[in-house]
Design a protein around this motif. Structure first.
Motif: not given
Length: 463
Positions: A298-308
């Motif tokens: 999941p850390a590779d997904g866009e949702a994780w990166k957008e949350f960061d």
């Protein structure tokens, strides 16, 4: 050439990746011109032929066969004459004394009792331990140092109970069956042994290790929980239903009409950092994950990166926990009771590597609802929501065993995982009727056709 990397459980470690490169180079050198070789991953098991590039990918994804230390299927030759008299060295797991393992568990649960831990960012002030925790620590130490029977050096009382309870859980033994065998073992041992006589007394000994649960009384009609501001009430303020069952006046204890089991989330998240086995793994998503635009976690997904990007303060500390919540109802009695439904609610940390975060050892049951909550599932979720809000806003002081320092642990729920009917219950948005689409909501295109509600405009999502 060293083959130790084959047994490395972390398939993203530099040692493992370098070992794969050495194996690929070895296969190219001994099979010149070959485009396909046998794949020694755990799934292919040297029976399928793959391209050399795919073999490398399989070894990262599936891992290599741990027993394949002599690469005879890829060109390696074994000199039987010279190796017949040579001593063979096998991969042997280190033997750990079970009593030492139990002492390690106690040190993980009560790190403040044995060491002076300094608070991060503060002066050298040791973290105090309250009297209740100190009393539990002393009881556990007493049972850990007490012999199971006079002259027994291999098992202490606590070690024996931990081993037996582990077997009970591993092989799904009922409490009645466990009581029977515990009684048999107690009769087998010398008469002055200290083994508990049944499961209830064994649980009392392990109570100091924590990770228990709370019983919260609920209204019979699912109106509310007798919790926090309503804890002292005897009747529901919404429907005026009694909190307790009608019993004889001679009975000293009151029986609640409905009980919900709630398992606190904070101690379980803290335990992940108090253990030497998982403290480092909880930072895997930041420190050991390979960021190469390939979706493996999941850390590779866009949702994780957008949350960061949205919450950079939270993302700055990789020890903060990203959680997923999942729930669904099932009937544990099969066809014996068609109307019963049990709803467990699980939380699982996404900080761990993909080969660990979905393992049952790291799935934490937080709520157990013993009947179908219907539309009132939000009533039963209140303790969990309150705890999650506190973890997001304030956090909880936690000891990191890998660094030996305290830090403030925070947590955020990234995703909920449900089927569509359970989604309606958890989110509060009906998935039936004219506005059943949770994406379009009020803008859904629906109408009555042929005796049912049809969604005529939703083919736009198929383009």
């Amino acid at each position: 050439m060293s083959r130790r990397w084959i047994h490395n459980p972390n398939r993203c470690a530099d040692e493992y990746l370098d070992g794969i490169e050495d194996f690929i180079e070895f296969a190219r050198r001994h099979n010149p011109g070959a485009t396909r070789i046998r794949c020694p991953c755990r799934r292919c098991n040297n029976t399928l032929w793959e391209t050399i590039e795919n073999v490398g990918f399989h070894l990262v994804r599936n891992g290599m066969i741990e027993t394949y230390s002599i690469w005879n299927l890829h060109g390696e030759r074994v000199d039987h004459d010279s190796s017949s008299n040579a001593p063979r060295v096998d991969h042997v797991e280190p033997i750990v004394d079970p009593n030492d393992q139990v002492m390690g568990i106690i040190q993980d649960v009560f790190p403040f009792a044995s060491t002076n831990i300094n608070q991060e960012g503060e002066d050298d002030v040791s973290t105090p331990i309250d009297s209740a925790e100190f009393e539990q620590h002393e009881k556990l130490l007493k049972n850990a140092n007490q012999e199971l029977y006079p002259g027994c050096e291999s098992f202490s009382v606590l070690t024996a109970i931990v081993e037996l309870m582990h077997g009970k859980i591993k092989y799904r033994m009922s409490n009645l069956c466990f009581d029977y065998f515990l009684g048999v073992f107690k009769r087998m041992l010398p008469t002055d042994n200290c083994l508990p006589k049944d499961h209830k007394h064994a649980q009392k000994v392990l109570h100091g290790l924590g990770l228990g649960y709370e019983k919260i009384h609920a209204c019979k009609n699912n109106c509310m929980l007798f919790y926090k501001e309503h804890e002292t009430l005897d009747t529901c303020p919404i429907c005026n239903e009694s909190r307790f069952k009608m019993t004889s006046q001679n009975r000293t204890t009151k029986i609640p009409q409905k009980v919900m089991r709630y398992l606190l989330l904070k101690p379980r998240l803290q335990r992940l950092y108090m253990s030497t086995h998982t403290a480092t793994d909880m930072r895997w998503h930041k420190e050991k994950r390979v960021d190469d635009d390939v979706m493996r976690h999941p850390a590779d997904g866009e949702a994780w990166k957008e949350f960061d990007r949205t919450f950079p303060e939270f993302a700055a500390d990789p020890r903060n926990v990203r959680l997923g919540l999942a729930t669904d109802g099932f009937n544990p009695y099969g066809v014996l009771n068609q109307h019963h439904s049990t709803w467990p609610i699980f939380a699982f940390p996404y900080n761990l590597s993909p080969w660990k975060c979905m393992k049952k050892e790291y799935m934490m049951m937080t709520v157990l609802i013993t009947e179908d909550p219907g539309r009132s599932i939000d009533v039963y979720l209140r303790p969990l929501v309150d705890e999650l809000k506190d973890l997001w806003t304030n956090g909880v002081r936690t000891y990191d065993k890998s660094t030996g320092r305290m830090f403030t642990l925070r947590a955020a729920v990234m995703w909920t995982v449900n089927d569509f009917p359970a989604y309606a219950m958890v989110s509060g948005w009906s998935t039936k009727g004219y506005m059943a689409c949770p994406v379009c909501k009020e803008d859904v295109t629906s109408g009555w056709h042929a005796g049912k509600v049809c969604y005529l405009g939703h083919r736009r999502w198929l383009t």
